[in-house]
Design a protein around this motif. Structure first.
Motif, PDB file in Angstrom:
ATOM      1  N   ALA A 282       2.152   1.312  -3.735  1.00  0.00           N
ATOM      2  CA  ALA A 282       2.726   2.300  -4.644  1.00  0.00           C
ATOM      3  C   ALA A 282       3.993   2.896  -4.046  1.00  0.00           C
ATOM      4  O   ALA A 282       3.978   3.432  -2.937  1.00  0.00           O
ATOM      5  N   GLU A 314      -1.300   4.877 -12.395  1.00  0.00           N
ATOM      6  CA  GLU A 314      -1.420   3.513 -11.859  1.00  0.00           C
ATOM      7  C   GLU A 314      -2.397   3.483 -10.696  1.00  0.00           C
ATOM      8  O   GLU A 314      -3.229   2.580 -10.576  1.00  0.00           O
ATOM      9  N   ASP A 317      -6.022   4.172 -12.008  1.00  0.00           N
ATOM     10  CA  ASP A 317      -6.563   3.001 -12.709  1.00  0.00           C
ATOM     11  C   ASP A 317      -7.062   1.962 -11.713  1.00  0.00           C
ATOM     12  O   ASP A 317      -8.113   1.325 -11.922  1.00  0.00           O
TER      13      ASP A 317
END
Length: 321
Positions: A282, A314, A317
């Motif tokens: 990330a 993101e 999830d």
């Protein structure tokens, strides 16, 4: 054949030497493999079955050189490549091979926001230095061996013993850490109980996060030893962590990882997660990123967008899947 592998620091860099040591030991018949590092990083090779002897760097380099000469090595694999290791190689006269740092390319990439360093992992760069001895990458993860016989019920409350997300909230520098309020918002989106990991320096951060979120959070920062923290990482359902040693150590275990990057980028140093089956890296593309190789005490521009602009959805999830 008697081989000395050298890497003095730092935690992450030493962790990524473990595949090279393993390959030397397993692929060269009868090899005796020794490793030398600073005393502060001795724990990384404690209980490692592929190291026959661990040497420690002494305050006086001449004493270290005397120790190395006394061992009668056939070859040195220098995975540090600095003035100290150059002096060791020169004064011992032992045949050697050396890791290439690409210092100029890294400096140009950082200073002028260029991408001159190929995204080759540090393990593969290290492996080139060992390849002269005929070893090849076995494409297995890094190695890390805990020292104690730890038990979850001794380290965690009952609410966190049947599945949890490990969140490594510590890192040496500010620009590697996600701000507390963003961590709190992210944790609100995670379904499993969460264990916060880090040192005493982030114990207060952990308490602030726990106060905001309640019993779903267990703050182990400054409570568990490093060895205990590694054990908790190894037993986690999934892990979130920043550019810090404990996150890299997690790669030794089959734990899905969210690797979060702020002001630093993994490609520059070649330390993107290594041989991890399930991983999310990330980070956001910004003209000011990276602002440093190793992290800074504050965002140079004051906005800290490299962390604030990372999409929590993101990450959540990935963790909740």
């Amino acid at each position: 054949m008697k081989i000395l592998v050298i890497r003095f620091s730092s935690m992450g860099d030493i962790i990524y030497t473990t595949p090279i040591v393993r390959c030397l030991k397993k692929q060269i018949p009868g090899a005796e493999v020794h490793f030398i590092t600073k005393p502060a990083f001795k724990y990384i090779y404690d209980n490692n079955p592929y190291v026959d002897k661990l040497l420690l760097l002494k305050p006086n380099l001449s004493d270290t050189i005397a120790d190395i000469k006394a061992e009668g090595y056939d070859h040195i694999v220098d995975l540090h490549n600095n003035l100290r290791t150059a002096t060791i190689k020169l004064r011992t006269g032992i045949k050697s091979s050396t890791y290439k740092k690409q210092t100029i390319r890294k400096w140009l990439s950082l200073t002028f926001n260029l991408k001159l360093v190929p995204p080759v992992h540090l393990v593969d760069r290290y492996m080139l230095a060992a390849s002269v001895l005929g070893v090849v990458n076995d494409n297995q993860p890094i190695d890390y061996y805990t020292r104690g016989d730890h038990q979850l019920d001794k380290l965690l409350p009952a609410s966190h013993q049947n599945g949890y997300v490990a969140f490594v909230i510590g890192a040496t520098h500010f620009t590697k850490r996600m701000p507390n309020e963003k961590i709190i918002n992210l944790c609100r989106q995670i379904n499993l109980p969460i264990v916060l990991l880090g040192g005493n320096d982030v114990k207060g951060n952990g308490e602030m996060i726990k106060q905001a979120l309640g019993n779903n959070i267990y703050n182990a920062c400054g409570v568990t030893s490093l060895d205990e923290s590694v054990f908790l990482v190894s037993r986690a359902t999934k892990l979130i962590g920043f550019d810090t040693g404990l996150t890299h150590i997690a790669e030794a275990f089959k734990v899905p990882i969210v690797s979060v990057w702020g002001g630093t980028v993994p490609e520059l140093l070649g330390v993107q997660p290594y041989k991890v089956n399930e991983v999310l890296v990330a980070g956001v593309e910004l003209p000011c990123r990276p602002c440093s190789k190793f992290g800074l005490p504050a965002c140079p521009l004051g906005h800290f967008k490299c962390m604030y602009d990372i999409a929590n959805n993101e990450i959540a999830d990935f963790i909740n899947a």
